[in-house]
Design a protein around this motif. Structure first.
Motif, PDB file in Angstrom:
ATOM      1  N   PHE A   8       5.119   3.845  -8.656  1.00 46.74           N
ATOM      2  CA  PHE A   8       5.098   3.249  -7.334  1.00 46.74           C
ATOM      3  C   PHE A   8       3.519   2.731  -6.867  1.00 46.74           C
ATOM      4  CE2 PHE A   8       4.996   3.675  -2.883  1.00 46.74           C
ATOM      5  CZ  PHE A   8       5.838   2.738  -2.424  1.00 46.74           C
ATOM      6  N   TYR A   9       2.449   3.698  -7.459  1.00 43.88           N
ATOM      7  CA  TYR A   9       1.216   3.229  -7.518  1.00 43.88           C
ATOM      8  C   TYR A   9       0.950   2.026  -7.873  1.00 43.88           C
ATOM      9  CZ  TYR A   9      -3.683   3.297  -8.320  1.00 43.88           C
ATOM     10  OH  TYR A   9      -5.243   3.128  -8.647  1.00 43.88           O
ATOM     11  N   ASP A  10       1.613   1.737  -8.946  1.00 44.79           N
ATOM     12  CA  ASP A  10       1.427   0.123  -9.542  1.00 44.79           C
ATOM     13  C   ASP A  10       2.074  -0.746  -8.518  1.00 44.79           C
ATOM     14  OD1 ASP A  10      -0.238   1.025 -11.800  1.00 44.79           O
ATOM     15  OD2 ASP A  10       1.877   1.414 -12.944  1.00 44.79           O
ATOM     16  N   THR A  11       3.157  -0.624  -7.920  1.00 44.92           N
ATOM     17  CA  THR A  11       3.820  -1.445  -7.164  1.00 44.92           C
ATOM     18  C   THR A  11       3.042  -1.737  -6.012  1.00 44.92           C
ATOM     19  OG1 THR A  11       6.205  -0.530  -7.955  1.00 44.92           O
ATOM     20  CG2 THR A  11       5.885  -1.755  -5.605  1.00 44.92           C
ATOM     21  N   LEU A  12       2.333  -0.600  -5.477  1.00 46.13           N
ATOM     22  CA  LEU A  12       1.577  -0.626  -4.167  1.00 46.13           C
ATOM     23  C   LEU A  12       0.442  -1.656  -4.585  1.00 46.13           C
ATOM     24  CD1 LEU A  12       1.442   2.860  -3.055  1.00 46.13           C
ATOM     25  CD2 LEU A  12       2.506   1.002  -1.656  1.00 46.13           C
ATOM     26  N   ILE A  13      -0.362  -1.366  -5.687  1.00 48.83           N
ATOM     27  CA  ILE A  13      -1.227  -2.534  -5.917  1.00 48.83           C
ATOM     28  C   ILE A  13      -0.784  -4.088  -6.122  1.00 48.83           C
ATOM     29  CG2 ILE A  13      -2.982  -2.857  -7.905  1.00 48.83           C
ATOM     30  CD1 ILE A  13      -3.125  -0.127  -8.415  1.00 48.83           C
ATOM     31  N   GLU A  14       0.356  -4.170  -6.636  1.00 50.04           N
ATOM     32  CA  GLU A  14       0.802  -5.350  -6.787  1.00 50.04           C
ATOM     33  C   GLU A  14       1.181  -6.199  -5.355  1.00 50.04           C
ATOM     34  OE1 GLU A  14       5.185  -6.669  -8.445  1.00 50.04           O
ATOM     35  OE2 GLU A  14       3.500  -5.987 -10.139  1.00 50.04           O
ATOM     36  N   ASN A  15       1.862  -5.347  -4.533  1.00 43.37           N
ATOM     37  CA  ASN A  15       1.942  -5.538  -3.261  1.00 43.37           C
ATOM     38  C   ASN A  15       0.924  -6.004  -2.463  1.00 43.37           C
ATOM     39  OD1 ASN A  15       4.890  -5.134  -3.524  1.00 43.37           O
ATOM     40  ND2 ASN A  15       4.623  -3.388  -2.390  1.00 43.37           N
ATOM     41  N   LEU A  33      -5.020   6.131  -1.628  1.00 44.09           N
ATOM     42  CA  LEU A  33      -4.782   7.239  -0.880  1.00 44.09           C
ATOM     43  C   LEU A  33      -3.230   7.706  -1.149  1.00 44.09           C
ATOM     44  CD1 LEU A  33      -5.907   5.843   2.609  1.00 44.09           C
ATOM     45  CD2 LEU A  33      -7.240   7.505   1.130  1.00 44.09           C
ATOM     46  N   PHE A  34      -2.359   6.803  -1.671  1.00 40.26           N
ATOM     47  CA  PHE A  34      -1.204   7.545  -1.994  1.00 40.26           C
ATOM     48  C   PHE A  34      -1.236   8.264  -3.098  1.00 40.26           C
ATOM     49  CE2 PHE A  34       2.407   6.899  -5.016  1.00 40.26           C
ATOM     50  CZ  PHE A  34       3.404   7.496  -4.444  1.00 40.26           C
ATOM     51  N   LYS A  35      -2.167   7.703  -4.365  1.00 44.96           N
ATOM     52  CA  LYS A  35      -2.269   8.479  -5.669  1.00 44.96           C
ATOM     53  C   LYS A  35      -2.843   9.496  -5.289  1.00 44.96           C
ATOM     54  CE  LYS A  35      -4.169   7.683 -10.258  1.00 44.96           C
ATOM     55  NZ  LYS A  35      -4.298   9.157 -10.290  1.00 44.96           N
ATOM     56  N   LEU A  36      -3.945   9.875  -4.622  1.00 45.29           N
ATOM     57  CA  LEU A  36      -4.711  11.182  -4.220  1.00 45.29           C
ATOM     58  C   LEU A  36      -3.501  12.043  -3.502  1.00 45.29           C
ATOM     59  CD1 LEU A  36      -7.206  12.605  -3.983  1.00 45.29           C
ATOM     60  CD2 LEU A  36      -7.542  11.504  -1.749  1.00 45.29           C
ATOM     61  N   LEU A  37      -2.754  11.724  -2.779  1.00 46.91           N
ATOM     62  CA  LEU A  37      -1.657  12.518  -2.125  1.00 46.91           C
ATOM     63  C   LEU A  37      -0.970  13.230  -3.189  1.00 46.91           C
ATOM     64  CD1 LEU A  37      -0.780  10.389   1.017  1.00 46.91           C
ATOM     65  CD2 LEU A  37      -1.859  12.799   1.139  1.00 46.91           C
ATOM     66  N   SER A 104     -10.095  12.759  -6.874  1.00 46.15           N
ATOM     67  CA  SER A 104      -9.932  11.146  -6.551  1.00 46.15           C
ATOM     68  C   SER A 104     -10.629  10.397  -7.493  1.00 46.15           C
ATOM     69  CB  SER A 104     -10.533  11.113  -4.865  1.00 46.15           C
ATOM     70  OG  SER A 104     -10.701   9.928  -4.561  1.00 46.15           O
ATOM     71  N   SER A 105     -10.430   9.108  -7.534  1.00 47.26           N
ATOM     72  CA  SER A 105     -11.245   8.238  -8.175  1.00 47.26           C
ATOM     73  C   SER A 105     -11.901   7.281  -7.122  1.00 47.26           C
ATOM     74  CB  SER A 105     -10.280   7.307  -8.815  1.00 47.26           C
ATOM     75  OG  SER A 105      -9.458   6.746  -8.131  1.00 47.26           O
ATOM     76  N   LEU A 106     -11.984   7.391  -6.019  1.00 46.04           N
ATOM     77  CA  LEU A 106     -12.839   6.995  -4.932  1.00 46.04           C
ATOM     78  C   LEU A 106     -14.251   7.786  -5.041  1.00 46.04           C
ATOM     79  CD1 LEU A 106      -9.992   6.752  -2.111  1.00 46.04           C
ATOM     80  CD2 LEU A 106     -10.863   4.879  -3.779  1.00 46.04           C
ATOM     81  N   SER A 107     -15.212   6.528  -4.849  1.00 40.85           N
ATOM     82  CA  SER A 107     -16.586   7.206  -4.610  1.00 40.85           C
ATOM     83  C   SER A 107     -16.950   8.089  -3.558  1.00 40.85           C
ATOM     84  CB  SER A 107     -17.439   5.780  -4.756  1.00 40.85           C
ATOM     85  OG  SER A 107     -17.359   5.012  -3.367  1.00 40.85           O
ATOM     86  N   ASP A 108     -16.566   7.563  -2.312  1.00 44.89           N
ATOM     87  CA  ASP A 108     -16.899   8.699  -1.261  1.00 44.89           C
ATOM     88  C   ASP A 108     -15.919   9.190  -0.705  1.00 44.89           C
ATOM     89  OD1 ASP A 108     -18.055  10.224   0.660  1.00 44.89           O
ATOM     90  OD2 ASP A 108     -19.598   8.730   1.299  1.00 44.89           O
ATOM     91  N   VAL A 109     -14.759   9.907  -0.849  1.00 47.53           N
ATOM     92  CA  VAL A 109     -13.715   9.984  -0.396  1.00 47.53           C
ATOM     93  C   VAL A 109     -13.620  10.472   0.975  1.00 47.53           C
ATOM     94  CG1 VAL A 109     -13.225  12.465  -1.000  1.00 47.53           C
ATOM     95  CG2 VAL A 109     -11.340  10.900  -0.955  1.00 47.53           C
ATOM     96  N   GLU A 110     -14.433  11.074   1.634  1.00 50.15           N
ATOM     97  CA  GLU A 110     -14.652  11.515   2.893  1.00 50.15           C
ATOM     98  C   GLU A 110     -14.817  10.479   3.739  1.00 50.15           C
ATOM     99  OE1 GLU A 110     -16.792  14.888   5.909  1.00 50.15           O
ATOM    100  OE2 GLU A 110     -17.576  14.744   4.183  1.00 50.15           O
TER     101      GLU A 110
END
Length: 138
Positions: A8-15, A33-37, A104-110
């Motif tokens: 579903f993460y790939d679907t979100l990216i595609e959308n 954010l979806f993947k992080l959850l 998370s893979s995000l650089s500065d999640v907060e």
């Protein structure tokens, strides 16, 4: 022939990959954010947070949520992003943002969570926010 399924993460990216609208700066965080959850759900997060996390994950896939992606396209992810940031702030308050950052893979999640919450609050009405919370029972 073996069938392959998209995550579903790939679907979100595609959308969202072709979206270049007014809210692109934070809507593009939706898949992350979806993947992080999902990653937090599979971690040692406090048991009392698992239900809100599940609610936020389910909200992404609900076809008839408050601002439907099927009707509004990428704009329809604003409510999903708001709810994600709301729940992630709950996790941050309980476990600290360092805990979330590790997942998370995000650089500065907060900062990203704060930005997503602030930008979505600029757009959503109080009535929409109440409806989002009522929809998942928060």
């Amino acid at each position: 022939m073996e069938a392959t399924f998209k995550d579903f993460y790939d679907t979100l990216i595609e959308n969202l990959e072709t979206y270049a609208g007014e809210y692109e700066s934070f809507i593009d965080y939706g898949p992350d954010l979806f993947k992080l959850l999902c990653d937090l759900l599979n971690s040692d997060v406090d048991r009392s947070l698992k239900l809100p996390i599940c609610g936020a994950i389910a909200y992404y896939v609900a076809p008839d949520d408050i601002i439907s992606e099927q009707i509004y396209g990428p704009y329809g992810y604003i409510d999903d992003i708001y709810l994600s940031s709301y729940v992630l702030k709950m996790v941050g308050e309980r476990h600290g943002y360092e805990f979330i950052q590790q997942k998370s893979s995000l650089s500065d999640v907060e900062s990203i969570i704060d930005e997503c919450e602030a930008k979505s609050l600029e757009i959503l009405s109080d009535e929409e926010i109440k409806s989002i919370m009522d929809y998942i029972g928060l």
